[in-house]
Write a protein that holds these residues in place. Structure first.
Motif, PDB file in Angstrom:
ATOM      1  N   UNK A 144      34.550  24.402  -9.128  1.00 28.62           N
ATOM      2  CA  UNK A 144      35.277  24.523 -10.396  1.00 28.62           C
ATOM      3  C   UNK A 144      34.594  23.702 -11.491  1.00 28.62           C
ATOM      4  N   UNK A 145      34.129  22.513 -11.127  1.00 29.08           N
ATOM      5  CA  UNK A 145      33.469  21.640 -12.103  1.00 29.08           C
ATOM      6  C   UNK A 145      32.203  22.280 -12.644  1.00 29.08           C
ATOM      7  N   UNK A 146      31.431  22.940 -11.781  1.00 31.43           N
ATOM      8  CA  UNK A 146      30.199  23.576 -12.231  1.00 31.43           C
ATOM      9  C   UNK A 146      30.481  24.740 -13.174  1.00 31.43           C
ATOM     10  N   UNK A 147      31.581  25.430 -12.951  1.00 32.80           N
ATOM     11  CA  UNK A 147      31.964  26.508 -13.869  1.00 32.80           C
ATOM     12  C   UNK A 147      32.350  25.944 -15.229  1.00 32.80           C
ATOM     13  N   UNK A 148      33.063  24.815 -15.222  1.00 36.82           N
ATOM     14  CA  UNK A 148      33.436  24.158 -16.482  1.00 36.82           C
ATOM     15  C   UNK A 148      32.183  23.705 -17.226  1.00 36.82           C
ATOM     16  N   UNK A 149      31.267  23.070 -16.509  1.00 30.24           N
ATOM     17  CA  UNK A 149      30.025  22.611 -17.136  1.00 30.24           C
ATOM     18  C   UNK A 149      29.222  23.770 -17.720  1.00 30.24           C
ATOM     19  N   UNK A 150      29.151  24.858 -16.981  1.00 34.56           N
ATOM     20  CA  UNK A 150      28.404  26.021 -17.447  1.00 34.56           C
ATOM     21  C   UNK A 150      28.990  26.564 -18.739  1.00 34.56           C
ATOM     22  N   UNK A 151      30.314  26.575 -18.822  1.00 30.52           N
ATOM     23  CA  UNK A 151      30.977  27.072 -20.026  1.00 30.52           C
ATOM     24  C   UNK A 151      30.792  26.154 -21.227  1.00 30.52           C
ATOM     25  N   UNK A 152      30.598  24.848 -20.964  1.00 27.89           N
ATOM     26  CA  UNK A 152      30.467  23.874 -22.047  1.00 27.89           C
ATOM     27  C   UNK A 152      29.016  23.574 -22.412  1.00 27.89           C
ATOM     28  N   UNK A 153      28.080  24.051 -21.616  1.00 26.51           N
ATOM     29  CA  UNK A 153      26.670  23.721 -21.805  1.00 26.51           C
ATOM     30  C   UNK A 153      26.132  24.013 -23.211  1.00 26.51           C
ATOM     31  N   UNK A 154      26.522  25.133 -23.853  1.00 31.48           N
ATOM     32  CA  UNK A 154      26.013  25.392 -25.211  1.00 31.48           C
ATOM     33  C   UNK A 154      26.406  24.344 -26.241  1.00 31.48           C
ATOM     34  N   UNK A 155      27.446  23.553 -25.951  1.00 29.16           N
ATOM     35  CA  UNK A 155      27.920  22.551 -26.902  1.00 29.16           C
ATOM     36  C   UNK A 155      27.333  21.173 -26.646  1.00 29.16           C
ATOM     37  N   UNK A 156      26.415  21.062 -25.687  1.00 30.90           N
ATOM     38  CA  UNK A 156      25.866  19.754 -25.314  1.00 30.90           C
ATOM     39  C   UNK A 156      24.481  19.539 -25.916  1.00 30.90           C
ATOM     40  N   UNK A 157      23.992  18.303 -25.766  1.00 30.62           N
ATOM     41  CA  UNK A 157      22.626  17.984 -26.171  1.00 30.62           C
ATOM     42  C   UNK A 157      22.452  17.498 -27.583  1.00 30.62           C
ATOM     43  N   UNK A 158      23.549  17.374 -28.332  1.00 34.00           N
ATOM     44  CA  UNK A 158      23.424  16.995 -29.752  1.00 34.00           C
ATOM     45  C   UNK A 158      23.714  15.517 -30.009  1.00 34.00           C
TER      46      UNK A 158
END
Length: 396
Positions: A91-105
């Motif tokens: 479940x955590x990996x699915x959450x991370x995958x969904x949020x990945x576009x909003x990271x790195x800034x």
């Protein structure tokens, strides 16, 4: 579902009135479908009170809540990430995958130093200053973990009383769990969640054990070493190699009667830096004075960090370091997964006691023991047992 029971600690007075005794021990409840929730209020259990929030969140709930900056959902998402339950992992990996576009800034800053150097106090003052400037600050504070109880005092947050009450800040203390370098295994993923929640500055405070700070260096953009005067750690810093990792050395507690000593210590560190290879290509490490108590030197330190960000962005070092960190993350997870495959394999577990005893009795050498264990280990069989953790079809 089990009923709640309460009991007094063993040291409670036997004849004391129960209503006057302030401490009690409450049992947990069996049968909770989502163990990230924790214990249930009895009023929720018997239906006399409705929960203010959903007790079990879906993947979409987590993604929506974190993306909107809801701190409660963010805290629950981090708990989900930190869980070792295979169901929570998927479940955590699915959450991370969904949020990945909003990271790195966000700008990631690591802060380390010997115990007592004032790391938490510095973060409190530094974080408040950044919030006043309009930034949103997330602090990942890692506490030492007891080797006996595996527990942690988690005292860092108590030293950040002002910062922890600000809406612009989020503080997540967590036990180190014996992890090398004092950084929890899930800290990288926790950083991604904080970035997705809109925090543009991530401060990672380490235990400060000294020998393994490369773990922090592999996670952050800017690495700060906080030192004291008269602690005898000047030469120790060179021996441990911490100074070779630092982009800035901060002589803390530079105030009052200690100001003159701090200036002398700064000059000594500046001389030492001449003999040390720079931690970041194209950037010259220097020593600075600061006082978290008097809140002096913090603005100048922030100017240094912004200058570092500008220089490394222009030279391309910033992006190359981020790319390298991502690949290091992949390699470390491969190492961890293969380690788990080996030590969780039933055949290896079955032979391990016999081989350990043979090594201790001197019947076989450690090298022979390793060779035999590797020989009986079947990677394909072990992988098949764990494939459900990573296969997309099973991440439901």
């Amino acid at each position: 579902m089990a009923e709640y029971t309460t009991s007094k600690p063993e040291w409670a007075p036997e004849k004391d009135d129960e209503n006057k005794f302030a401490c009690g021990v409450m049992s947990g409840i069996d049968g909770i479908t989502d163990t990230t929730v924790g214990n249930l209020n009895p009023a929720l259990k018997n239906g006399t009170m409705k929960p203010k929030r959903k007790m079990v969140l879906s993947v979409d709930d987590y993604i929506k809540g974190v993306s909107s900056g809801d701190r409660v959902t963010l805290a629950r998402a981090i708990t989900l990430i930190e869980s070792n339950n295979p169901k929570h992992f998927r479940k955590a990996q699915q959450v991370l995958q969904g949020l990945l576009p909003k990271t790195g800034k966000a700008l990631r800053i690591g802060i380390t130093g010997v115990p007592g150097a004032g790391k938490s106090t510095t973060i409190e003052a530094f974080g408040n200053m950044l919030c006043d400037m309009g930034h949103r600050v997330a602090v990942l504070a890692v506490d030492p973990t007891s080797s006996v109880t595996r527990g942690s005092i988690l005292g860092d947050k108590t030293r950040m009383g002002t910062l922890s009450r600000r809406e612009e800040a989020f503080i997540r203390p967590s036990p180190a769990g014996g992890t090398l370098g004092g950084v929890a295994r899930k800290s990288r993923e926790t950083m991604l969640l904080c970035e997705a929640a809109g925090y543009d500055i991530i401060l990672v405070e380490t235990v400060g054990v000294g020998q393994s700070e490369t773990t922090v260096r592999s996670m952050v953009d800017f690495f700060m070493l906080i030192v004291l005067t008269g602690a005898g750690d000047e030469l120790q810093g060179i021996k441990k190699g911490i100074m070779e990792l630092a982009d800035a050395i901060v002589v803390n507690k530079a105030d009052g009667d200690n100001l003159l000593k701090a200036k002398v210590a700064r000059a000594e560190y500046e001389r030492m830096i001449e003999f040390i290879r720079p931690a970041t290509e194209g950037w010259r490490t220097h020593a600075y004075l600061a006082s978290a108590y008097k809140k002096t030197g913090l603005k100048e330190l922030w100017d240094v960090i912004r200058a570092f960000e500008k220089v490394t962005h222009e030279s391309g070092v910033f992006k190359r370091r981020r790319d390298s960190q991502l690949l290091d993350w992949v390699h470390s997870m491969i190492d961890e997964h293969l380690h788990n495959l080996f030590f969780d394999d039933p055949v290896v577990l079955g032979r391990m006691p016999e081989i350990r005893e043979a090594v201790l009795k001197g019947v076989i050498s450690p090298t022979q023991a390793v060779a035999e264990l590797i020989h009986i280990f079947d990677v394909q069989r072990a992988t098949q047992r764990h494939v459900d953790l990573f296969h997309p079809e099973n991440q439901k």
